[in-house]
Every structure is written in C-alpha cells, then in structure tokens.
Design an enzyme around this catalytic site. Sequence first.
Site, PDB file in Angstrom:
ATOM      1  N   SER A 146       0.834  -1.194   0.000  1.00 51.77           N
ATOM      2  CA  SER A 146       0.000   0.000   0.000  1.00 51.77           C
ATOM      3  C   SER A 146       0.868   1.242   0.000  1.00 51.77           C
ATOM      4  O   SER A 146       1.989   1.239   0.518  1.00 51.77           O
ATOM      5  CB  SER A 146      -0.906   0.014   1.232  1.00 51.77           C
ATOM      6  OG  SER A 146      -0.153   0.291   2.411  1.00 51.77           O
ATOM      7  N   ASP A 147       0.344   2.307  -0.606  1.00 53.81           N
ATOM      8  CA  ASP A 147       0.933   3.613  -0.339  1.00 53.81           C
ATOM      9  C   ASP A 147       0.705   3.908   1.137  1.00 53.81           C
ATOM     10  O   ASP A 147      -0.139   3.292   1.792  1.00 53.81           O
ATOM     11  CB  ASP A 147       0.297   4.681  -1.231  1.00 53.81           C
ATOM     12  CG  ASP A 147       1.208   5.882  -1.434  1.00 53.81           C
ATOM     13  OD1 ASP A 147       2.110   6.102  -0.598  1.00 53.81           O
ATOM     14  OD2 ASP A 147       1.008   6.618  -2.411  1.00 53.81           O
ATOM     15  N   TRP A 148       1.429   4.864   1.662  1.00 53.07           N
ATOM     16  CA  TRP A 148       1.419   5.106   3.098  1.00 53.07           C
ATOM     17  C   TRP A 148       0.032   5.601   3.555  1.00 53.07           C
ATOM     18  O   TRP A 148      -0.382   6.707   3.248  1.00 53.07           O
ATOM     19  CB  TRP A 148       2.502   6.111   3.466  1.00 53.07           C
ATOM     20  CG  TRP A 148       3.818   5.495   3.819  1.00 53.07           C
ATOM     21  CD1 TRP A 148       4.546   5.753   4.940  1.00 53.07           C
ATOM     22  CD2 TRP A 148       4.576   4.531   3.087  1.00 53.07           C
ATOM     23  NE1 TRP A 148       5.703   4.998   4.946  1.00 53.07           N
ATOM     24  CE2 TRP A 148       5.741   4.239   3.821  1.00 53.07           C
ATOM     25  CE3 TRP A 148       4.370   3.871   1.880  1.00 53.07           C
ATOM     26  CZ2 TRP A 148       6.703   3.328   3.390  1.00 53.07           C
ATOM     27  CZ3 TRP A 148       5.329   2.950   1.442  1.00 53.07           C
ATOM     28  CH2 TRP A 148       6.472   2.691   2.194  1.00 53.07           C
ATOM     29  N   GLY A 149      -0.684   4.733   4.272  1.00 48.40           N
ATOM     30  CA  GLY A 149      -2.011   5.081   4.744  1.00 48.40           C
ATOM     31  C   GLY A 149      -3.115   4.805   3.747  1.00 48.40           C
ATOM     32  O   GLY A 149      -4.256   5.220   3.958  1.00 48.40           O
TER      33      GLY A 149
END
Length: 725
Positions: A146-149
């Site tokens: 995932s991208d961060w968050g």
Amino acid sequence: MRRRGEAMGEEFLGKGIDVQLGPVAGPLGRVPEGGRNWEGFSPDPYLTGVAMAETIKGIQSRGVVACAKHYILNEQEHYRNHIDVRIDDRTMHELYLWPFADAVRAGVGSVMCSYNKINGAFACENEWTTNYLLKNELSFQGFVMSDWGAQHTTLGSALGGLDMAMPGDGGGPPYGALWGGALTEAVLKGQVPQWRLDDMVIRIMAAFYKVKSGNYTSRPDVNFSAWTNKTTGPLHPLSNQSSIGVVNEFVNVQGDHAALIREIGAKSAVLLKNEKAALPLNKPRSIAVIGNDAQDTPGGPNACPERGCIKGTVAMGYGSGTAEFPYLVSPATALKLQAATDNTVFTNTTGNWNLAAAKAAATNASAAIVFVTATAGENFITLDGNAGDRNNLTLWDNGDELIRAVASVNPNTIVVLHTAGPVILEYAKQHPNVTAILWAGFPGQESGNALADVLYGKVNPQGRSPFTWGKSVRDYGAQLMFTAPNPALPSQTFDEGVFIDYRYFDKAATAPTWWFGSGLSYTTFSYAHLEIVLHNTTKPYQAAGGLTRPAPTYGALDRSAGANVAPDGFRKISPYVYPWVSPSANVSGPASVSPTAATNGSAQPVLPAGGAPGGNARLFDVLYTISVAITNTGKVAGTEIPQLYVQLGGEDNPFSVLRGFDEVALEPGQSKTVAFSLTRRDVSNWNTTSQNWEIWDREKFVFVGSSFEAIRLNSTLPPPPPASA
C-alpha cells in the site's frame, strides 16, 4: 535509462535498503498540472513503459527490489486520498495499464497501490485492478504494497490482493493497525484463508530472493536514518520508549555517479527554439545571467524540507519523491566559471521582481540568459498557493514578466526552463528577441554543469519533449478537478478515453506551441529508405486458457488463541505493529465473508490476455521490422532520436501513437540504418467483449520522423498473419 536504474540500485543497496519505491507510471500525466507528473516519465504509455522496464531492470540488477507505483489512476493531488476515478475497460488497458504491463514483464518485484478509488473501490482493496488485472491477466508474481495510509480495511484489503501494508498503522484498539494482530484474528477465524496469508508471504520473499543473485546475494546492514541527519538518535523513531544509538554511519554510496548525472542532465535537455544560431555560445564578449532560478539556494540545497520552496535554482520537484542533495551546482556558479575561462564579462542578477535591475543587466550583454521555473509536488506541501498540483501553466515567481522585460532590451535573450512539465510559452516562441529556449527539466545535483555543457556545445542537445506544450490549459481537453460538488465524495470520469496530450491535440485540430517529441539539435538530419518487413513465420496469436494451480498452503495453523499471543516477557514498543492477537481476542467468531468468491482458493481460469508476466506471451511477438536510414547532414556530431508512430485506423483511435524510438549518434556525413520492431500488442486494440487484444481489420500506416508533427517518411502496413481462436 538502464544505467540510471543501475546507479540508483547501487546507492540503495549501499544504504542497506531492500526495496526502492520507484519507478513511477502513476501518474501517467493525464493533465499537465498534475503535481507528481515530474516523478514519472511521460503521458505517452509506450514511452513510459519502456522507461519503466529499463529502470526496473537496472535497479534489480543491483540486488534491490523495484516498486512500480502508484497503481493506478493516481492522476492528481487534489482529493487524491478518496477521489473515485471512473474509467472504461478499453482506456484502462490501452493507456494506464500499458506501462504497468511493461513493468511486470520486466520482472518488477513490487507494485504500490495508490490512494484513490477506481470505479467505486479503493485501489488497495480493488479486486478488479489487483486480483483480476494485475495478478491474473498480467501474471504479476511479486507483492502489492500500500501507499502510506492507503489501506482502509482488514478483510477488504487482504482479500482484494494487498500483500504488504505500509507503514502498517491506522487501525483502532487493541492493535493500532488494520493488519498485525487484526489480520491474525481474521486468519484464525477463517475470514482470511490460510492460502491468502501464505500467498502474501511467498510473494514478498520471492521478490527478495529474485534480486539476490550473482554479486548481490547479500547487502550491508541498514546504516542510515530517514528521521535525522545526526550521527545518533532514537533507535525506534516515533516511540517514547526508544533508546539512543548510532543511526547514521554516513556511508558514501555515490561512486562515480556524478558523471552519469551530469551526462543525463545534458543529454536530456530539450532545445525548443534556436534562432540566429544563438546556441551554442562561443566565447561571447559578455553574458548576463538573470533570475532566481539560476542561483545557489540560501542555506544550502536542502534548506527547504523536501524541496518545498523556490529560493534559488530548482533541480527537483517537492514532496516525498525528493532526495537530499549531496551538493547542487547552480547554473550561475557553472556559467561564472565558464565565463572566467573564456574571458567573458559575467553579470549576475539574482531576483525576479526587480525588472529594472534585470533590464539594466541585460542591456548591451552579448547574451542575456533568463532562468525561470514552475515546480510541482505532493499535496501535503502548499507552495505559493499550489497544493501539489499546479494551479495553472504560467511560470512562477514572476517568470513570464521577467522574460518579457529582458527580451524588450536584449535581442539575444536565451530562456532556460526548470519546470515540472509544460508551461504557456507561445509569446516567447513568437518574440523576435527570444532567440533560444531550452527546457532543462529537473536535472539534479549537476544542474549547472550539465547546462553549461549544452549552452557551450560540449554536448549537442538530444532531448525530445515527453509531452506537448499547449497554448492554453484548456487545449489539453482533460482537466484537473480542483473542486468537487461533494468534496466528501469526489468523483471524476475519464471520459476523454485514450485521447490525452498529443492524441487529444490532434483529434481537436488544436495547434500547440510544441508537439510531443519535439527537440532541436546543433546539426541536421535526413531520413531515407523506409522499409517494412512482415514476419509471416510468427506463430499465430492464441488466447490463453486452462486453469491456474489451486492456491497452495504451507504448513498447518494452530488456531488456538494461546498459540498466537505474544511470548511471556516480550516488551512491545509502541506504536510498532506486531502479529500477535490480544489475550482477550475471540478467535472462534463467524467465518462468513462476502463475497464468498474472494476466499475461493480453487483453480481459477487463466484469462485470455494472460498466461505470462506482462500478458499473453504472443502479444510480444515481433510482427514487423521497420527500418530507415538516417544521415547527419550538418557540420558537427549529433544524436538524432527517430520516432515511430502507428495509425491503428478508425475514428475511435488516435491519428497515430508512439510505438518506437531510438538514439542514433552520428558524425558529420555519417549514415546509419535504424530498425524498429513492431509487436502484436503495438498494432492491437483492446476488445472489451472478448477481454483480449485484437488486431482490428482496418488499414494501418506507419510514420517515422523527429516528432509527432515532423514526420519524414510514411507507408501502409501490410496485413498481419491471421490469429487463431
């Protein structure tokens, strides 16, 4: 491109890093104002696909896993965390998925899913984009992070194809994470099948071991901190329980990369205008360097965190895609040194707003070199009112007025651009006193040296514009969505289909300032002898079929709660994420999951366009070889970038699309024959009914030239071999 990837891989490895978060094909560059366009390559999918593949091969050849990002349709910073992008299947395949297919075919170990939604579901739990397209149709064997968050649920992300949650936090009590103990609970309850957990682990470790070969079977320990530049610091950042120790060993991993960075900076510069033989400079009597963008940054090149300012020359955009400069050679510094060597009178004016001072410096100078910028970046930094995406396509910091002021008094005004993408420059192109315009992009630490190499003819410019320069932002058709009727639920339909950048300009019969692929040289080239060879021996195209293997499992699970709690005496460090369940966890809850197909580990049908990494192996068979002879007809050595375009036929297709390019270095009078390979995919369209690539029965043409507009030769394509069912 390959050498750049190799150099980056070497530096990441030397710092003890396993995964490099790049390269970028999302954003592709649907809109020119897009804040993170500069992190990628081009709005053309073919060009971006080649750049992705070469970069990935370079990075991973040095023992580091590359991560293709941001998958997919992350085309703007406004509303990026929850915008719902609505797109049709054909546009997805022919435009946005294309370069990711090339990344997968190149063997990329990781793909990062983006923040946005696609057709109603977040990218990091989107079964269509991840399970169906990426893992089945493209046969991606690595892991999806995932991208961060960008992770939103425990079950949805696990069953939707996510393999690694970054940075891992985001959930409520008792775990403070959507995975960690929460994922363990879901597995123990049977909500996430064991095969899916095993699949996550296998994909991650397979990518790691894939690149650990040859001379790169190991790596040094991590020897730096991203949280501080000091030698010592918290061993566990963000935790109030952390002890202090050495976190930065300051290992120098630069090697001889400065020379490569300088070479890339010079060779990638795009000469857009050159009248009256303004360039290259040859020991002029005097030069005036004008503009903030030419100067050293007060406080050093890293004075502004994540490059979030325009105080001095701009050599990269801003946001999380930046790096710390080891040093930055400004244009003013390099040009002053060259002027001293040539006994040229050197004048330097540092500001953009004192137009009287700029005009005074420019008056009577043999050449007035004006430096201007328009940067862009990520939405957590707002710079001069621009929240990542650019608000418009004008120059920043009074740049347009600076050009006009200098050109009003100096008949040899040279404009140098450090911009994230196209800007509106029709006035400068038409101005008789603006003799040269050079787009230097974001050239990095050797900025000034690379620029001086081009301005003084040590390097003959060979860059070609990777995008179209319009006369107005409206000329691009597709528009960035700055406001939404319902900001809580923003939605945007990509109803322009495959018609972006030069494809749209041509369809709308809109003349730009400069077309995609444009760029001048200090010499001239001729094209001749276009030849086409059809390879009738190529195997017929067959749709993939059959079934995958059933999802394997490894070992047996102990589903008791006691076997899955933290060991006695283990000291957890908050807010770090751990896999153990809470002692009070109920792991015997219901196992029902909707939809039930998401937990089906039985053998699955292989999609017709799938069967191999990047798609059906027959898609990459070479159907045609296109050759052309190119001659340097000028007086100096130079490098031509011939470009191959294909017309697929029909009003639903662009007039032509890029399908090949090459780099041809030639001495004066020298000729070389260049050969392009056209694959089946290159001449195919996506059939949404059959879910496969097909060569439609339409007359097709090929065009070869020095840009989309400057076509030198063309011919019809003979019909290809028939396909099998």
